[in-house]
Design an enzyme around this catalytic site. Structure first.
Site, PDB file in Angstrom:
ATOM      1  N   GLU A  49       6.870  -1.450 -36.400  1.00 29.06           N
ATOM      2  CA  GLU A  49       7.490  -1.354 -37.725  1.00 29.06           C
ATOM      3  C   GLU A  49       7.920  -2.748 -38.145  1.00 29.06           C
ATOM      4  O   GLU A  49       8.701  -3.400 -37.449  1.00 29.06           O
ATOM      5  CB  GLU A  49       8.679  -0.396 -37.746  1.00 29.06           C
ATOM      6  CG  GLU A  49       9.250  -0.245 -39.152  1.00 29.06           C
ATOM      7  CD  GLU A  49      10.221   0.914 -39.318  1.00 29.06           C
ATOM      8  OE1 GLU A  49      11.078   0.837 -40.226  1.00 29.06           O
ATOM      9  OE2 GLU A  49      10.126   1.893 -38.552  1.00 29.06           O
TER      10      GLU A  49
ATOM     11  N   GLU B  21      12.190  -7.757 -37.121  1.00 26.16           N
ATOM     12  CA  GLU B  21      13.224  -7.967 -38.149  1.00 26.16           C
ATOM     13  C   GLU B  21      13.915  -9.304 -37.897  1.00 26.16           C
ATOM     14  O   GLU B  21      14.695  -9.434 -36.952  1.00 26.16           O
ATOM     15  CB  GLU B  21      14.241  -6.826 -38.090  1.00 26.16           C
ATOM     16  CG  GLU B  21      15.428  -6.990 -39.032  1.00 26.16           C
ATOM     17  CD  GLU B  21      14.998  -7.059 -40.487  1.00 26.16           C
ATOM     18  OE1 GLU B  21      15.076  -8.174 -41.059  1.00 26.16           O
ATOM     19  OE2 GLU B  21      14.595  -6.031 -41.046  1.00 26.16           O
TER      20      GLU B  21
ATOM     21  N   ASP C 256       8.750 -13.754 -37.297  1.00 26.24           N
ATOM     22  CA  ASP C 256       7.722 -13.537 -38.303  1.00 26.24           C
ATOM     23  C   ASP C 256       6.698 -12.526 -37.801  1.00 26.24           C
ATOM     24  O   ASP C 256       6.057 -12.732 -36.769  1.00 26.24           O
ATOM     25  CB  ASP C 256       7.070 -14.889 -38.592  1.00 26.24           C
ATOM     26  CG  ASP C 256       6.032 -14.845 -39.695  1.00 26.24           C
ATOM     27  OD1 ASP C 256       5.645 -13.738 -40.110  1.00 26.24           O
ATOM     28  OD2 ASP C 256       5.616 -15.926 -40.141  1.00 26.24           O
TER      29      ASP C 256
ATOM     30  N   ASP D 221      10.230  -6.188 -49.300  1.00 25.13           N
ATOM     31  CA  ASP D 221      10.696  -6.945 -50.455  1.00 25.13           C
ATOM     32  C   ASP D 221       9.539  -7.114 -51.429  1.00 25.13           C
ATOM     33  O   ASP D 221       8.478  -7.610 -51.056  1.00 25.13           O
ATOM     34  CB  ASP D 221      11.204  -8.315 -50.000  1.00 25.13           C
ATOM     35  CG  ASP D 221      11.969  -9.036 -51.091  1.00 25.13           C
ATOM     36  OD1 ASP D 221      11.487  -9.067 -52.235  1.00 25.13           O
ATOM     37  OD2 ASP D 221      13.047  -9.567 -50.795  1.00 25.13           O
TER      38      ASP D 221
ATOM     39  N   LYS E  27       8.632 -11.568 -59.075  1.00 24.79           N
ATOM     40  CA  LYS E  27       8.186 -12.644 -59.963  1.00 24.79           C
ATOM     41  C   LYS E  27       6.807 -13.137 -59.538  1.00 24.79           C
ATOM     42  O   LYS E  27       6.541 -13.325 -58.361  1.00 24.79           O
ATOM     43  CB  LYS E  27       9.192 -13.801 -59.932  1.00 24.79           C
ATOM     44  CG  LYS E  27      10.569 -13.427 -60.474  1.00 24.79           C
ATOM     45  CD  LYS E  27      11.526 -14.606 -60.410  1.00 24.79           C
ATOM     46  CE  LYS E  27      12.908 -14.224 -60.936  1.00 24.79           C
ATOM     47  NZ  LYS E  27      13.880 -15.336 -60.835  1.00 24.79           N
TER      48      LYS E  27
ATOM     49  N   ASP F 281       8.846   1.806 -53.707  1.00 20.41           N
ATOM     50  CA  ASP F 281       9.189   2.408 -54.986  1.00 20.41           C
ATOM     51  C   ASP F 281       8.917   1.442 -56.140  1.00 20.41           C
ATOM     52  O   ASP F 281       9.260   1.731 -57.282  1.00 20.41           O
ATOM     53  CB  ASP F 281      10.665   2.817 -55.003  1.00 20.41           C
ATOM     54  CG  ASP F 281      11.588   1.629 -54.821  1.00 20.41           C
ATOM     55  OD1 ASP F 281      12.376   1.340 -55.736  1.00 20.41           O
ATOM     56  OD2 ASP F 281      11.519   0.975 -53.761  1.00 20.41           O
TER      57      ASP F 281
END
Length: 247
Positions: free
Chosen positions: A77, A102, A129, A151, A155, A187
């Site tokens: 994950e 993480e 990473d 994330d 932009k 989402d």
């Protein structure tokens, strides 16, 4: 920056140009947020070293042997955030091995607290990473890779910071066994479309959806994260995309 989801309006880490940012491979952002509590700091110091993968050493021929007893299958994950999904999966499938990636220290502290509380033995952790971890993993060593509410970097000038890129897709394909899956949840409509477009042009993945419900509804036994609950509460519909490794 962790690949775990961060609400752009109340983000745990800085993401703007000029912030105390760090870029390395597919990682962007700061590694630490608010001060850790004493118990969390103790777990980072004493429990994390026992569970952490060291990718500066050669990878084992079979990642199953990272676990005792050896795992029946190994899943990854990427960017587990608070760890809700990863903890639930590890408890539901005790014979499988799970690697959680993480780089965000506070997220690592949260999952260590849960690992200790539930005495979970089938999770290993990597505080770095995910692209480097995928490069370290042996070919065909993973059964599944989950990327849940990453994330979105909304932009346009930041799109290169999204985890889903042609290079990381190729790295995931190398690490996944034949028939293994890459699963993606977001989402953010634009990131869902971005991911579908990138995976669809890869000859090594096939989208598994046969009907609209296959991407509109969570897969069976999916554990909703706190971010997912928040998105639903605010009226944002997530896409649940599954891609099968071919060959």
């Amino acid at each position: 920056m962790s690949a775990a989801a961060r609400d752009p309006a109340s983000r745990d880490v800085a993401s703007g140009d000029g912030a105390a940012g760090h870029s390395h491979g597919s990682f962007f952002g700061r590694r630490k947020g608010h001060k850790l509590r004493a118990r969390q700091a103790d777990l980072i110091e004493h429990l994390l070293p026992r569970l952490a993968l060291d990718i500066n050493t050669p990878s084992p021929p079979d990642l199953a042997h990272l676990f005792d007893p050896p795992a029946d299958a190994v899943r990854l994950e990427i960017g587990f955030g608070g760890g809700e999904h990863l903890i639930a999966e590890a408890r539901a499938f005790p014979d499988a091995g799970f690697i959680g990636c993480e780089p965000y220290v506070n997220g690592m502290a949260k999952i260590l607290t849960q690992i200790e509380a539930h005495n979970i033995g089938n999770i290993r952790l990597f505080a770095g990473d995910a692209a480097e971890l995928l490069a370290w993993a042996p070919p065909r060593s993973l059964q599944r890779i989950d990327l849940i509410h990453p994330d979105p970097w909304p932009k346009r000038r930041h799109w290169k910071r999204r985890f889903v890129q042609d290079a990381t897709i190729a790295a995931a394909a190398r690490a996944l066994d034949s028939g293994g899956e890459f699963r993606f949840v977001s989402d953010i409509d634009d990131y869902g479309a971005w991911t579908l477009a990138h995976l669809s042009r890869s000859a090594e993945f096939a989208w598994t959806a046969e009907r609209a419900a296959d991407w509109r509804l969570p897969w069976t036994d999916y554990t909703m994260t706190r971010y997912g609950v928040k998105a639903e509460r605010e009226g944002r519909q997530a896409a649940y995309l599954r891609f099968r490794k071919i060959g």
